[in-house]
Design an enzyme around this catalytic site. Structure first.
Site, PDB file in Angstrom:
ATOM      1  N   GLU A  47       0.867  -1.186   0.000  1.00 28.47           N
ATOM      2  CA  GLU A  47       0.000   0.000   0.000  1.00 28.47           C
ATOM      3  C   GLU A  47       0.897   1.226   0.000  1.00 28.47           C
ATOM      4  OE1 GLU A  47      -1.534   0.877   3.944  1.00 28.47           O
ATOM      5  OE2 GLU A  47      -3.409   1.674   3.124  1.00 28.47           O
ATOM      6  N   ASN A 110      -7.322   5.779  -1.745  1.00 27.50           N
ATOM      7  CA  ASN A 110      -6.193   4.900  -1.453  1.00 27.50           C
ATOM      8  C   ASN A 110      -6.378   3.690  -2.387  1.00 27.50           C
ATOM      9  OD1 ASN A 110      -4.271   3.215  -0.348  1.00 27.50           O
ATOM     10  ND2 ASN A 110      -4.754   3.750   1.773  1.00 27.50           N
ATOM     11  N   LYS A 127      -9.513   1.281  -1.821  1.00 23.49           N
ATOM     12  CA  LYS A 127      -9.657   0.764  -0.454  1.00 23.49           C
ATOM     13  C   LYS A 127     -11.044   1.040   0.111  1.00 23.49           C
ATOM     14  CE  LYS A 127      -7.021   0.988   3.920  1.00 23.49           C
ATOM     15  NZ  LYS A 127      -5.780   1.561   4.483  1.00 23.49           N
ATOM     16  N   GLU A 145      -6.267   8.522   8.011  1.00 28.11           N
ATOM     17  CA  GLU A 145      -6.695   8.170   6.649  1.00 28.11           C
ATOM     18  C   GLU A 145      -8.065   8.756   6.306  1.00 28.11           C
ATOM     19  OE1 GLU A 145      -6.082   4.425   4.563  1.00 28.11           O
ATOM     20  OE2 GLU A 145      -5.092   3.718   6.366  1.00 28.11           O
ATOM     21  N   CYS A 171      -4.540  -3.087   2.890  1.00 24.06           N
ATOM     22  CA  CYS A 171      -4.255  -2.978   4.318  1.00 24.06           C
ATOM     23  C   CYS A 171      -5.424  -3.332   5.231  1.00 24.06           C
ATOM     24  CB  CYS A 171      -3.684  -1.603   4.661  1.00 24.06           C
ATOM     25  SG  CYS A 171      -2.881  -1.644   6.287  1.00 24.06           S
ATOM     26  N   ASN A 196       0.465  -0.990   5.288  1.00 23.88           N
ATOM     27  CA  ASN A 196       1.341  -0.171   6.140  1.00 23.88           C
ATOM     28  C   ASN A 196       0.739  -0.261   7.531  1.00 23.88           C
ATOM     29  OD1 ASN A 196       3.034   2.400   4.485  1.00 23.88           O
ATOM     30  ND2 ASN A 196       1.619   1.096   3.365  1.00 23.88           N
TER      31      ASN A 196
END
Ligand code: CDT
Length: 304
Positions: A47, A110, A127, A145, A171, A196
């Site tokens: 990611e 993302n 994501k 995020e 992730c 991550n």
């Protein structure tokens, strides 16, 4: 003859904020070359593989934020990686921050793209499970995020990669059983994902010893319960002062870890995935058509 796909997981060490895109893309090209030299047919990168994990900071200046994003893929600085894929005949999945012009506005996702062994774009995933918060919260590791990204709006697509059905995840998605079940129902044989993950969370110091267990547990269960091969690539090590876990792995549909990274640095791990094992595992327990009870699962898809 057995159907196989040789999967390479390209873990990276930290990507510091001071690194230029050219330096970072150079590292990714080097990893892809190593994977190709060992016979890889597909590779997965972490990611946010082009930048530091910037949501650890609260940033207000939009231009400063947008500098972590890609307005086009490939762009001038990432083109080299796509050219390497075509030269080496090894496609890849790459996580990055996507700046999209959609519905008449600029949107931030993302994202992970799947690129073919000819260097051409195959498909995109955004994501779905965006963790953290939009503002720093006392007593909680800063993970913003939700300040910087909209949740994904492309569903859980599965793509054809040289005759193999490949899905993507990013992730925090790996912690949610729905991710794997959706990929499975959409026909995935292989799921590629990047992550991550902070080594320590301020909100749960008592669980610190379980960080790696909780990394692998949902992926092993997801692979087993959905008869998938999984390739999972970490961005690992001490990145801009924050420790990220490694533990990149390749997981079989049996739930077994078939390959595991040994470092917190740039590293390639590989496994020749036997896709026929998927059918074997389905025969043992998971004949979905026969045993699943979707009519009894309705609450799962009801609003929160
Ligand atoms: N990048 C990412 O999704 N990381 C999350 C950590 C969330 S901590 C609030 C993870 O699940 O690893």
């Amino acid at each position: 003859m057995a159907r196989c796909l040789t999967i390479a997981v390209c873990q990276t060490g930290p990507i510091q904020r001071s690194a230029t895109r050219a330096e970072t893309v150079g590292r990714l090209v080097h990893l892809l070359e190593k994977a190709a030299a060992c016979g890889a047919e597909i590779a997965v990168f972490p990611e946010m593989a082009l930048t530091t994990f910037f949501p650890r900071w609260r940033i207000d200046d939009q231009a400063e934020i947008d500098a972590f994003f890609e307005a086009s893929m490939p762009g001038p600085e990432t083109r080299r990686l796509y050219d390497a894929a075509a030269r080496l005949k090894v496609g890849f999945a790459l996580g990055y921050c996507e700046l999209a012009q959609e519905e008449g506005r600029t949107r931030h996702f993302n994202t992970m793209d799947l690129v073919g062994p000819d260097g051409a774009f195959i498909g995109r995933y955004r994501k779905m499970h965006v963790p953290g918060s939009a503002e720093p919260e006392a007593g909680t590791t800063r993970h913003l995020e939700r300040r910087y990204f909209e949740p994904g709006n492309l569903g859980f697509p599965v793509f054809d990669y040289r005759g193999v059905r490949v899905g993507l995840a990013i992730c925090n998605d790996r912690r949610w059983p729905e991710t794997y079940r959706m990929l499975c129902l959409n026909g995935a044989e292989v799921a590629l994902l990047g992550y991550n993950t902070p080594l320590l969370l301020d909100e749960a110091p008592a669980l610190a010893h379980l960080r790696m267990f909780h990394n692998h547990l949902p992926m092993q269960a997801g692979a087993y319960q959905n008869t998938l091969w999984i390739g999972a690539a970490a961005k690992a090590g001490l990145e801009d002062g924050q420790a990220l876990i490694g533990g990149s792995c390749i997981i079989a549909p049996t739930g077994e870890i078939a390959a595991l990274a040994m470092s917190l640095d740039d590293e390639v791990i590989m496994h020749r995935a036997d896709l026929d094992l998927i059918d074997t595992c389905r025969k043992v327990n998971f004949n979905f058509a026969l045993y699943r009870r979707p009519d009894q699962y309705r609450r799962i898809s009801e609003p929160v």
